[in-house]
Design an enzyme around this catalytic site. Structure first.
Site, PDB file in Angstrom:
ATOM      1  N   SER A   1      49.860  35.089  54.148  1.00  0.00           N
ATOM      2  CA  SER A   1      48.644  34.906  53.355  1.00  0.00           C
ATOM      3  C   SER A   1      48.845  33.861  52.275  1.00  0.00           C
ATOM      4  O   SER A   1      49.022  32.698  52.573  1.00  0.00           O
ATOM      5  CB  SER A   1      48.181  36.245  52.778  1.00  0.00           C
ATOM      6  OG  SER A   1      47.615  37.039  53.781  1.00  0.00           O
TER       7      SER A   1
ATOM      8  N   LYS B   1      25.951  43.770  37.285  1.00  0.00           N
ATOM      9  CA  LYS B   1      27.019  43.663  36.305  1.00  0.00           C
ATOM     10  C   LYS B   1      28.135  44.668  36.558  1.00  0.00           C
ATOM     11  O   LYS B   1      29.296  44.421  36.213  1.00  0.00           O
ATOM     12  CB  LYS B   1      26.462  43.861  34.886  1.00  0.00           C
ATOM     13  CG  LYS B   1      27.473  43.610  33.776  1.00  0.00           C
ATOM     14  CD  LYS B   1      28.036  42.204  33.842  1.00  0.00           C
ATOM     15  CE  LYS B   1      29.058  41.977  32.729  1.00  0.00           C
ATOM     16  NZ  LYS B   1      29.691  40.657  32.851  1.00  0.00           N
TER      17      LYS B   1
END
Length: 312
Positions: A126, A178
């Site tokens: 990765s 949020k």
């Protein structure tokens, strides 16, 4: 008496750590062979989970802090005695930002005219593979675990647990998204699309990094980039690495690329083996994945795979 013994042991460890730090202060030089040419090749280690910056205090071991690695790469770039650099990778990846910051500095190093060779240890997957793709050449051990080209984000859902133990969370926010990823509520369909968009954007960038670094067609990279891990031998057959070998082979390759005749002098840059910090860091991490915000936007294999690998 027992308390005094514990205090004494702690003080002893601190003194040993300080002594070790003083003993290896500055760059640690390691010779590649007896007949060194005197021409220097820098060696920079990228080991552990990749993060943007290392946590302070004891127990900071086990991570590859991008700010420190970038500083090491910059030092190598600005040192006229360093003719080339070897990146020793042993990492399952980590944050997108940390991997990108290191990769960008590797690009600057190459633009300065210095060759860079990435050599893979047990794992360079990765984010580790992202960084390796920025090098001029990649050397992998046949048994290295690499690839895992993809991005993962996980959000822990604890709503049912909260209900069982009687925990009620009340949130005040300035916008509907949020508190995206809050453990106390379900993710909405719209938020699911937003999260997937974040992952997809980083994935597309990863594809570009591999395609450019390996000089491969992006469509071919996407065929290989389903998140799976490859052995070094498989990666070589697929064109994801250049050569199979070990660190000694990487040194020889680096010398050839940098037109160094004979054995170069290897200089480890930035590696300060702090005994106490390493000890506590090892006890703290033990191959675990460090928690990051939202548990995600990570360039690393699935946590279950990393856990399996750490137990081998």
């Amino acid at each position: 008496m027992r308390k005094k013994l514990v205090v004494g042991l702690v003080i002893g460890l601190v003194l040993i750590s300080l002594a070790a730090a003083i003993a290896i202060k500055g760059d640690t030089k390691i010779m590649a062979g007896k007949a060194s040419t005197g021409e220097k090749v820098g060696v920079i280690h990228i080991e552990g989970t990749i993060v943007s910056s290392a946590p302070g205090g004891f127990g900071a071991g086990g991570v590859a802090a991008a700010d420190e690695i970038v500083a090491n790469l910059k030092e190598a770039r600005e040192n006229p005695e360093i003719k080339a650099v070897i990146l020793r990778l042993n990492t399952g990846g980590g944050s997108v930002v940390g991997s990108d910051e290191i990769g960008r500095e590797v690009e600057r190093l190459r633009r300065s005219g210095k060759k860079v060779v990435a050599v893979m240890g047990e794992m360079a997957a990765s984010g580790g593979y992202w960084i390796a793709c920025k090098a001029d050449k990649i050397v992998a051990n046949p048994g290295t675990f690499t690839g895992s080209i993809g991005v993962i984000m996980q959000v822990t859902k604890m709503k049912e647990l909260y209900n069982k133990i009687g925990v009620d969370v009340e949130t005040f926010k300035t916008g509907p998204h949020k508190d995206m990823g809050a453990t106390s509520r379900d993710i909405t369909p719209e938020e699911r699309q937003i999260f997937q968009g974040l992952v997809q954007d980083s994935y597309d960038e990863f594809i570009n990094v591999v395609a450019e670094g390996r000089k491969m067609d992006p469509a071919r990279v996407r065929q290989l980039a389903d998140g799976r891990v490859y052995t070094g031998k498989q990666a070589k057959a697929l064109g994801l690495v250049d050569e199979l070998g070990d660190f000694t082979d990487a040194v020889k390759l680096t010398a050839r690329l940098a037109n160094i005749k004979g054995e170069p002098e290897l200089v480890e840059i930035g590696r300060q083996d702090n005994f106490l910090g390493g000890l506590l860091g090892g006890l703290q991490n033990q191959g675990k994945i460090l928690p990051l915000p939202l548990e995600g936007l990570l360039l690393m294999p699935d946590p279950a795979f990393s856990e399996m690998r750490s137990q081998k």
